[in-house]
Design an enzyme around this catalytic site. Structure first.
Site, PDB file in Angstrom:
ATOM      1  N   LYS A  14      -2.202  16.718  12.972  1.00  8.77           N
ATOM      2  CA  LYS A  14      -2.164  16.555  14.437  1.00  8.77           C
ATOM      3  C   LYS A  14      -0.977  15.704  14.877  1.00  8.77           C
ATOM      4  O   LYS A  14      -0.293  16.033  15.833  1.00  8.77           O
ATOM      5  CB  LYS A  14      -3.466  15.897  14.945  1.00  8.77           C
ATOM      6  CG  LYS A  14      -4.714  16.731  14.718  1.00  8.77           C
ATOM      7  CD  LYS A  14      -5.924  16.136  15.420  1.00  8.77           C
ATOM      8  CE  LYS A  14      -6.376  14.797  14.883  1.00  8.77           C
ATOM      9  NZ  LYS A  14      -6.939  14.835  13.506  1.00  8.77           N
ATOM     10  N   ARG A  89     -13.230  12.333  20.517  1.00  9.99           N
ATOM     11  CA  ARG A  89     -13.887  12.534  19.226  1.00  9.99           C
ATOM     12  C   ARG A  89     -15.408  12.574  19.366  1.00  9.99           C
ATOM     13  O   ARG A  89     -16.099  12.777  18.370  1.00  9.99           O
ATOM     14  CB  ARG A  89     -13.510  11.405  18.268  1.00  9.99           C
ATOM     15  CG  ARG A  89     -12.302  11.716  17.366  1.00  9.99           C
ATOM     16  CD  ARG A  89     -11.962  10.434  16.646  1.00  9.99           C
ATOM     17  NE  ARG A  89     -11.360  10.553  15.356  1.00  9.99           N
ATOM     18  CZ  ARG A  89     -10.053  10.342  15.107  1.00  9.99           C
ATOM     19  NH1 ARG A  89      -9.224  10.103  16.100  1.00  9.99           N
ATOM     20  NH2 ARG A  89      -9.587  10.383  13.883  1.00  9.99           N
ATOM     21  N   ARG A 128      -0.377  11.021   1.685  1.00 13.13           N
ATOM     22  CA  ARG A 128       0.154  10.232   2.796  1.00 13.13           C
ATOM     23  C   ARG A 128      -0.076   8.743   2.548  1.00 13.13           C
ATOM     24  O   ARG A 128       0.749   7.912   2.895  1.00 13.13           O
ATOM     25  CB  ARG A 128      -0.534  10.670   4.102  1.00 13.13           C
ATOM     26  CG  ARG A 128      -0.006   9.973   5.332  1.00 13.13           C
ATOM     27  CD  ARG A 128      -0.574  10.597   6.592  1.00 13.13           C
ATOM     28  NE  ARG A 128      -1.866  10.046   6.938  1.00 13.13           N
ATOM     29  CZ  ARG A 128      -2.617  10.459   7.976  1.00 13.13           C
ATOM     30  NH1 ARG A 128      -2.193  11.450   8.738  1.00 13.13           N
ATOM     31  NH2 ARG A 128      -3.763   9.899   8.244  1.00 13.13           N
ATOM     32  N   ARG A 134      -1.503   2.802   5.376  1.00 13.78           N
ATOM     33  CA  ARG A 134      -2.796   2.761   6.069  1.00 13.78           C
ATOM     34  C   ARG A 134      -3.919   2.546   5.073  1.00 13.78           C
ATOM     35  O   ARG A 134      -4.084   3.338   4.142  1.00 13.78           O
ATOM     36  CB  ARG A 134      -3.034   4.082   6.822  1.00 13.78           C
ATOM     37  CG  ARG A 134      -2.280   4.171   8.111  1.00 13.78           C
ATOM     38  CD  ARG A 134      -2.496   5.505   8.800  1.00 13.78           C
ATOM     39  NE  ARG A 134      -3.893   5.855   9.044  1.00 13.78           N
ATOM     40  CZ  ARG A 134      -4.265   6.868   9.795  1.00 13.78           C
ATOM     41  NH1 ARG A 134      -3.340   7.638  10.394  1.00 13.78           N
ATOM     42  NH2 ARG A 134      -5.542   7.134   9.973  1.00 13.78           N
ATOM     43  N   ARG A 146     -14.185   9.714   6.518  1.00 15.85           N
ATOM     44  CA  ARG A 146     -13.538  10.147   7.772  1.00 15.85           C
ATOM     45  C   ARG A 146     -13.746  11.644   7.993  1.00 15.85           C
ATOM     46  O   ARG A 146     -13.993  12.089   9.120  1.00 15.85           O
ATOM     47  CB  ARG A 146     -12.038   9.804   7.741  1.00 15.85           C
ATOM     48  CG  ARG A 146     -11.814   8.296   7.896  1.00 15.85           C
ATOM     49  CD  ARG A 146     -10.420   7.890   7.459  1.00 15.85           C
ATOM     50  NE  ARG A 146      -9.385   8.562   8.217  1.00 15.85           N
ATOM     51  CZ  ARG A 146      -8.139   8.730   7.765  1.00 15.85           C
ATOM     52  NH1 ARG A 146      -7.785   8.307   6.572  1.00 15.85           N
ATOM     53  NH2 ARG A 146      -7.254   9.341   8.523  1.00 15.85           N
TER      54      ARG A 146
HETATM   55  P1  AMP Z   1      -6.404   8.752  13.448  1.00 12.76           P
HETATM   56  O1  AMP Z   1      -5.059   8.108  13.360  1.00 12.76           O
HETATM   57  O2  AMP Z   1      -6.555   9.663  14.622  1.00 12.76           O
HETATM   58  O3  AMP Z   1      -6.826   9.395  12.143  1.00 12.76           O
HETATM   59  O4  AMP Z   1      -7.448   7.564  13.711  1.00 12.76           O
HETATM   60  C1  AMP Z   1      -7.630   6.519  12.764  1.00 12.76           C
HETATM   61  C2  AMP Z   1      -8.946   5.820  13.022  1.00 12.76           C
HETATM   62  O5  AMP Z   1      -8.938   5.239  14.350  1.00 12.76           O
HETATM   63  C3  AMP Z   1     -10.175   6.709  13.002  1.00 12.76           C
HETATM   64  O6  AMP Z   1     -10.684   6.923  11.687  1.00 12.76           O
HETATM   65  C4  AMP Z   1     -11.150   5.907  13.868  1.00 12.76           C
HETATM   66  O7  AMP Z   1     -11.673   4.812  13.151  1.00 12.76           O
HETATM   67  C5  AMP Z   1     -10.224   5.352  14.950  1.00 12.76           C
HETATM   68  N1  AMP Z   1     -10.117   6.263  16.107  1.00 12.76           N
HETATM   69  C6  AMP Z   1      -9.019   6.958  16.526  1.00 12.76           C
HETATM   70  N2  AMP Z   1      -9.290   7.688  17.609  1.00 12.76           N
HETATM   71  C7  AMP Z   1     -10.593   7.465  17.905  1.00 12.76           C
HETATM   72  C8  AMP Z   1     -11.493   7.955  18.897  1.00 12.76           C
HETATM   73  N3  AMP Z   1     -11.084   8.854  19.810  1.00 12.76           N
HETATM   74  N4  AMP Z   1     -12.767   7.489  18.881  1.00 12.76           N
HETATM   75  C9  AMP Z   1     -13.198   6.585  17.981  1.00 12.76           C
HETATM   76  N5  AMP Z   1     -12.411   6.106  16.990  1.00 12.76           N
HETATM   77  C10 AMP Z   1     -11.131   6.539  16.941  1.00 12.76           C
END
Ligand code: AMP
Length: 190
Positions: A14, A89, A128, A134, A146
């Site tokens: 994404k 989400r 990654r 991360r 996740r």
């Molecule tokens: P991402 O970079 O989108 O994979 O997000 C990393 C982490 O941030 C996720 O595993 C969640 O813990 C948190 N996170 C990101 N976006 C959201 C969201 N819309 N709602 C809740 N937690 C989020």
């Protein structure tokens, strides 16, 4: 104005594709994951609240996430539209986004899902993790959590947008250029 929700499990690509769409269509890219990571780096109150959830691969509570998203949209609202990457989400987030965009006299025009199977996802995220720094990419159990959280809490949003006739999907396996072309074909028609 064109507002797109880019959808798919962690590791679907994404972030990479959102940057391509941002450049091709001059959209603002809002990644809630990036916003959280910046807040954690800057040790803000919001970052401190979010960190424990993120480190475990859990979702950050809706009220925290929705407030942060609204602030980011308000800051950036004068482009051709938005690409929402990693948001919504949960159904509560999707409803909040609809309500909020309606107040701004706009809407979500389409959700586009990047389809990638689970085996590919875990491998991509572990790879990654070698360079991303991360914590949530570095451990296979957290990665699997996740992906599980995505199927348990997030994947139902497909139905939410399908019911509004706003759901699209593309094959998320291929070269970055191929996938970008597949996405652009859809975005042009929105
Ligand atoms: P991402 O970079 O989108 O994979 O997000 C990393 C982490 O941030 C996720 O595993 C969640 O813990 C948190 N996170 C990101 N976006 C959201 C969201 N819309 N709602 C809740 N937690 C989020």
């Amino acid at each position: 104005m064109t507002n797109i929700v880019l959808f798919g499990p962690p590791g679907a690509g994404k972030g990479t594709q959102a940057e391509r769409l941002r450049d091709s269509f001059k959209l603002n890219h809002i990644s809630t994951g990036d916003l959280f990571r910046n807040n954690i780096k800057d040790q803000t109150e919001l970052g401190n609240k979010a960190k424990a959830f993120i480190d475990k691969g859990e979702l950050v509570p809706d009220e925290v996430t929705i407030g942060m998203l609204k602030a980011a949209v308000k800051e950036d609202r004068y482009g051709n539209g938005f690409i929402f990457d990693g948001f919504p989400r949960t159904e509560a987030q999707a409803e909040a986004l609809d309500k909020f965009l309606f107040e701004l006299q706009t809407e979500v025009h389409g959700m586009i899902s990047l389809d990638v199977n689970d085996g590919v996802l875990v491998q991509r995220l572990l790879e990654r993790g070698k360079t991303s720094g991360r914590a949530d990419d570095a451990n296979e159990d957290i990665i699997r959590n996740r992906v599980a959280v995505y199927y348990k809490e997030t994947s139902i949003l497909k139905d939410y947008y399908q019911a509004k006739d706003k759901f699209y999907s593309v094959d998320g396996v291929g070269s970055i250029d191929q996938i970008a072309d597949r996405l652009a074909e859809i975005v042009k028609k929105l």
